[in-house]
Scaffold this motif. Structure first.
Motif, PDB file in Angstrom:
ATOM      1  N   TYR A 150      37.943  42.169  35.799  1.00 41.92           N
ATOM      2  CA  TYR A 150      38.892  43.115  34.972  1.00 41.92           C
ATOM      3  C   TYR A 150      38.513  44.361  34.817  1.00 41.92           C
ATOM      4  CZ  TYR A 150      40.556  38.566  32.983  1.00 41.92           C
ATOM      5  OH  TYR A 150      41.140  37.352  32.624  1.00 41.92           O
ATOM      6  N   LEU A 198      46.577  41.698  37.363  1.00 44.16           N
ATOM      7  CA  LEU A 198      45.858  41.235  38.262  1.00 44.16           C
ATOM      8  C   LEU A 198      46.449  40.055  39.064  1.00 44.16           C
ATOM      9  CD1 LEU A 198      42.509  42.062  36.993  1.00 44.16           C
ATOM     10  CD2 LEU A 198      43.715  43.265  38.902  1.00 44.16           C
ATOM     11  N   LEU A 205      39.279  39.055  41.253  1.00 45.09           N
ATOM     12  CA  LEU A 205      39.646  40.595  41.086  1.00 45.09           C
ATOM     13  C   LEU A 205      39.318  40.775  39.572  1.00 45.09           C
ATOM     14  CD1 LEU A 205      43.142  40.734  42.057  1.00 45.09           C
ATOM     15  CD2 LEU A 205      41.191  41.235  43.398  1.00 45.09           C
ATOM     16  N   LYS A 215      49.264  40.760  41.015  1.00 43.51           N
ATOM     17  CA  LYS A 215      48.783  41.232  42.263  1.00 43.51           C
ATOM     18  C   LYS A 215      48.087  40.272  43.209  1.00 43.51           C
ATOM     19  CE  LYS A 215      45.211  44.495  43.852  1.00 43.51           C
ATOM     20  NZ  LYS A 215      44.170  45.447  43.482  1.00 43.51           N
ATOM     21  N   GLY A 219      37.517  37.941  35.116  1.00 47.21           N
ATOM     22  CA  GLY A 219      38.505  38.447  36.132  1.00 47.21           C
ATOM     23  C   GLY A 219      39.644  37.291  36.301  1.00 47.21           C
ATOM     24  N   SER A 258      37.902  46.295  37.473  1.00 47.53           N
ATOM     25  CA  SER A 258      38.442  47.160  38.271  1.00 47.53           C
ATOM     26  C   SER A 258      39.546  47.998  37.684  1.00 47.53           C
ATOM     27  CB  SER A 258      38.962  46.108  39.602  1.00 47.53           C
ATOM     28  OG  SER A 258      39.903  45.201  38.980  1.00 47.53           O
ATOM     29  N   LYS A 265      45.356  42.988  31.337  1.00 45.42           N
ATOM     30  CA  LYS A 265      44.885  43.220  32.740  1.00 45.42           C
ATOM     31  C   LYS A 265      44.900  41.945  33.637  1.00 45.42           C
ATOM     32  CE  LYS A 265      40.984  46.379  31.767  1.00 45.42           C
ATOM     33  NZ  LYS A 265      39.655  46.809  31.494  1.00 45.42           N
TER      34      LYS A 265
END
Length: 702
Positions: free
Chosen positions: A215, A577, A213, A580, A645, A217, A573
């Motif tokens: 960063y 993430l 995922l 998530k 990420g 995004s 972030k």
């Protein structure tokens, strides 16, 4: 040879070698140690743990190093060259002082018997070998050494004895450094477990799938950073914010004062007029000397010695032709080809240099040179005569040998003699350096050379250009104060530049040359102050303002806030993430299931090694690769915070390398030990420097 004559000759060689050795080891070995820094002596360039260096000593070493750079690079000395020399001499002062203090602290020493062995034992110091090598045979002559030792105290001059003591001190320091180096090397070891782990990290392969995922995004605009976010990152990384010396942030404006198209056109008109006059001139060399901005020697030149534009034309132009004008960087050039011939590409030669003034004038120097020439022609050793008579300390140590050099490297008179003569000739030449007795050893190659009268005109800013630029700078300077720098710049359509972490010895801001006076002012000014005057360089007028001051030591959070903003944002972030991704990982048995939940696709990669933790097409991701090597096959990881990420990883399998046999294990350990030993001094030096109390006052003098 008489005893005193022998001693003088050997002393000349020893003195020369001492000079070279001093440069090689201590760049002078004349540092005055022991003066406490608290005396605040205005002549102190700096100190290390209270041991200072005086300006006169430091500057002599700077001059020496600058001359060395000039000799290596050719051309004239430049401010940049001198700046490099200042930095090198400073670095050497710090390193040798730190090493000296550490050796004293440890208690290393060189005893009398050990020093005697280094001078006259079976394995003498390289400096002794060099000093007493016969220049004719190239072999160390122990008989000459023993004769010298037996006579230095009884028949040597005070100067010779002083130089001998300096050589002994140099040998002692060389041995102490060697002992310290050996101590470090022998303190490094590698265990079998370390060797096995290193082998595995380089050879064990991992095949795994990962899901990222990114960063990016998450839009930056969605992230609201708080003081707590900044403080959390700062506290976690505080040891990375060490400021080894005071730095300053400077904002500044550049008012361009470079030449315009009008100035270029005006310069071209001037050079075209000069070309017409050069065509008709009957005194070409005098015309060039009077009218050219660059005073080119009126001498034969080879290809590659002039600008590419001239180089491509003058070697094919008929004698008497005037070519140009050509635009070459910042100037226009014209040239009149006066003569052409073929000549050797390079020459190997030796020389003996006499001081014309000290010999009593040109006639007496010529007479002495003639006498030396006759001795050479009668079979006397050129090398021995060079060691006895030559003033060129750089070549006499090699018996006058200058090596092989191309045309243009020596002064014109010297060049003309060696390139026009023939191998075996002994010639006498006078130059600005003195009277030379030259032996041409060998001539190599044969190419066309030309003699040309070259005239150039630099494209300088005209008065109108400079006046307009200064008027603009003066308007800005008149309106600006400590509060409105950016506002005035915006109103006057001038760009504000910012130089971060400026240190006292900087000579550029973001690659743009700035005057040393500007940097000195910046380090005397208070935070918020605007420069006291308009500074200028060849290209710009500059007005500056000190934005903030970062003291030596750990920087404050406020000081580092701008530089850590992006990383703090990624930390925030990462938290979002991670939550998530962990939600998606909950209840999943494979990374493909996780990817499906997040509408992503897992990436399958193979043959990844721990020693090179790169995800192909992404970046270095050591945390991700490290996680993969710590997993069991088919087991899902938790969310991993990476550089680009947040990731999840699932290993599909490992490929283990062949077992290390005993011989391979020993080789692995030896390689690692060698590498560690090579790095040990750098690590020790950094630790010593970090711990040391270093005061740098160079900004007062340079």
């Amino acid at each position: 040879m008489g005893l005193m004559s022998y001693l003088r000759n050997r002393a000349g060689l020893v003195v020369t070698v001492i000079g070279l050795a001093i440069i090689a080891f201590l760049l002078g070995d004349i540092i005055s140690y022991g003066t406490p820094f608290w005396m605040k002596n205005q002549n102190q360039v700096g100190s290390v743990n209270g041991e200072s260096i005086d300006y006169q000593v430091f500057n002599a070493q700077v001059d020496q190093t600058t001359a060395m750079y000039q000799q290596q690079m050719g051309g004239t000395s430049s401010p940049q060259m001198r700046n490099y020399a200042v930095q090198q001499v400073w670095n050497q002062f710090i390193s040798q002082e730190l090493l000296k203090q550490e050796i004293e602290k440890i208690g290393l020493s060189v005893g009398r018997d050990e020093l005697n062995s280094l001078v006259s034992g079976t394995n003498p110091s390289p400096q002794i070998v060099q000093a007493f090598t016969n220049p004719q045979t190239g072999v160390f002559d122990k008989t000459q050494l023993n004769t010298f030792l037996s006579q230095i105290n009884s028949q040597g001059t005070p100067e010779m004895r002083q130089q001998w003591e300096m050589l002994l001190e140099n040998i002692r320091n060389e041995r102490l450094n060697e002992k310290y180096s050996n101590l470090l090397t022998n303190s490094v070891y590698v265990t079998s477990l370390e060797a096995q782990e290193e082998y595995n990290q380089r050879n064990k392969l991992a095949n795994f799938k990962y899901l990222m995922l990114d960063y990016s995004s998450v839009k930056d605009s969605e992230i609201k950073l708080t003081d707590a976010d900044y403080k959390a990152y700062y506290d976690a990384h505080k040891n990375t914010f060490d400021n080894p010396e005071e730095t300053r942030t400077i904002e500044y404006v550049l008012i361009d004062s470079r030449a315009t198209a009008n100035d270029t056109a005006a310069t071209k008109s001037v050079i075209e007029q000069l070309k017409s006059e050069l065509i008709n001139s009957t005194t070409d060399s005098l015309f060039a000397a009077v009218n050219s901005d660059t005073k080119y020697p009126f001498a034969y030149i080879r290809k590659g010695q002039v600008s590419p534009a001239l180089d491509s034309v003058i070697f094919n132009a008929p004698i008497g032709t005037t070519v140009g004008p050509f635009l070459s960087q910042d100037r226009f050039e014209v040239a009149k080809v006066v003569d052409a011939k073929f000549s050797p590409d390079s020459v190997k030669a030796s020389h003996i240099l006499l001081n014309t003034t000290a010999e009593g004038g040109i006639d007496k120097a010529q007479a002495k040179a003639d006498s030396i020439k006759r001795l050479i022609q009668q079979g006397e050793s050129f090398s021995a005569l060079a060691i006895q008579f030559s003033l060129d300390e750089g070549s006499k140590i090699n018996g006058g040998d200058l090596g092989t050099f191309p045309r243009g490297q020596m002064v014109p008179e010297f060049d003309e003699a060696v390139f026009s003569g023939k191998a075996g000739d002994v010639v006498i030449v006078n130059s600005r350096f003195g009277t030379h007795i030259i032996r041409i050893e060998k001539q190599i190659g044969n190419s066309k050379i030309v003699k040309a009268a070259i005239v150039d005109k630099v494209i300088n800013s005209g008065k109108a250009t400079t006046d307009a630029a200064y008027a603009k700078a003066n308007n800005f300077f008149g309106d600006v104060n400590s509060k409105n720098f950016a506002e005035v710049a915006n109103k006057q359509s001038t760009t504000v530049h910012k130089a971060e972490r400026v240190v006292p010895m900087d000579n550029t801001f973001n690659g743009v040359e700035v005057p040393r006076d500007l940097v000195r002012w910046a380090f005397e000014a208070k935070e918020g102050e605007v420069s006291e005057r308009i500074f200028d360089t060849e290209d710009n007028f500059i007005i500056a303002r000190v934005v903030n001051i970062q003291p030596k030591g750990t920087l404050s959070l406020e000081a580092v806030k701008p530089q850590i903003e992006a990383r703090v944002r990624n930390e925030v972030k990462a938290k979002m993430l991670t939550e998530k991704l962990n939600n998606a990982l909950s209840g999943a048995s494979s990374i493909d299931q996780v990817a499906q939940k997040l509408e992503k696709t897992a990436v399958d990669i193979e043959n990844i090694v721990m020693a090179n933790p790169v995800l192909p097409g992404i970046a270095m991701e050591p945390a991700v690769v490290g996680t993969a090597f710590g997993l069991q096959p088919n087991k899902l990881s938790k969310a991993v915070k990476g550089e680009q990420g947040v990731y999840a990883v699932q290993v599909t399998g490992f490929v283990n390398p062949a077992e290390l046999v005993a011989s391979d294990m020993n080789n692995q350990k030896q390689q690692m030990q060698t590498s560690k030993a090579q790095r040990s001094w750098g690590a020790i030096y950094q630790a010593l420097q970090h711990k040391a109390d270093i005061h740098d006052n160079r900004i007062r003098f340079y």
